[in-house]
Design an enzyme around this catalytic site. Structure first.
Site, short mmCIF file in Angstrom:
data_model
loop_
_atom_site.label_atom_id
_atom_site.label_comp_id
_atom_site.label_asym_id
_atom_site.label_seq_id
_atom_site.Cartn_x
_atom_site.Cartn_y
_atom_site.Cartn_z
CG ASP A 190 -1.84 1.15 1.31
OD1 ASP A 190 -2.45 1.49 0.28
OD2 ASP A 190 -1.94 1.74 2.40
CG ASP A 232 -1.74 7.45 0.36
OD1 ASP A 232 -0.72 8.05 0.00
OD2 ASP A 232 -2.75 7.33 -0.36
#
Length: 224
Positions: free
Chosen positions: A8, A10
């Site tokens: 991922d 953020d």
């Protein structure tokens, strides 16, 4: 056999939310009506944190903002955004984790719910070639139309898009010796649940509890 490492973006590789920060940048530079945009941007971010966000509604809000500007203007804005916001947020411990997998010969990809316009330059700055992200529809000039192409790359959509990407490479998920996915959010439990090595990275409270229940390892890259 080859191994797979998915990340991922953020609050996982970056200690910030690039999507929300892009909105803050637009407000700060006067590119949008400050009060109205900030209110909507903050509301959507709160929904994301709570796990109640409608991803299509949010993405078409964000992409509708992009559609206001010619492509050359967008690219100049994003270059400034990279210099002022993203580059200072790229920290050595995140780069070291990526390099660890790259040096081992793993197939490395970022899988993010944030749209490709915002994230493609970030992936390049991190040295990651493969990016799975929400795709803005564009006209013949490359200008976003404000619409989303396909399904969002969030929640279960990350699983769908990851399988489609791997199928296009001719390497289905089960063909890898091992597969890692690093994420901070409970929103990513669907993809965390299908890899062989889920890693709760800088996890929020909901993911931390889920990881503890299922015996998943936890990694704290950042102090915030």
């Amino acid at each position: 056999m080859t191994r797979l490492a998915l990340f991922d973006l953020d609050h996982t590789l970056l200690p910030i939310d690039s999507d929300h920060e892009w909105g803050e940048y637009l407000v700060r530079t006067g590119a949008v009506d400050a009060a109205a945009f900030k209110r909507a941007n903050d509301d959507f971010y709160a929904q994301y944190q709570a796990g109640t966000l409608d991803p299509v509604e949010y993405l078409e809000f964000a992409l509708g903002t992009l559609a206001r500007f010619p492509r050359a203007t967008l690219d100049a804005m994003h270059a400034q955004f990279m210099r002022e916001v993203i580059e200072p947020a790229i920290l050595p411990q995140a780069l070291a984790l990526l390099r660890q997998h790259q040096d081992a010969g793993d197939v490395v990809a970022i899988v993010t719910a944030t749209n490709r316009f915002v994230t493609a330059p970030i992936a390049a700055a991190l040295g990651v070639t493969h990016l799975i992200a929400a795709v803005p529809e564009q006209d013949d000039s490359g200008r976003p139309t404000g619409k989303l192409r396909g399904v969002p790359t969030s929640g279960a959509g990350k699983v769908t898009h990851t399988h489609a990407w791997l199928a296009a490479l001719g390497t289905p998920l089960e063909s890898f010796e091992s597969s890692h996915f690093y994420s901070d959010s409970h929103n990513d439990i669907p993809l965390l649940s299908v890899v062989t090595h889920p890693v709760a990275t800088n996890p929020n409270a909901a993911l931390s509890a889920h990881a503890a229940l299922h015996g998943w390892p936890t990694l704290q890259l950042f102090n915030d």
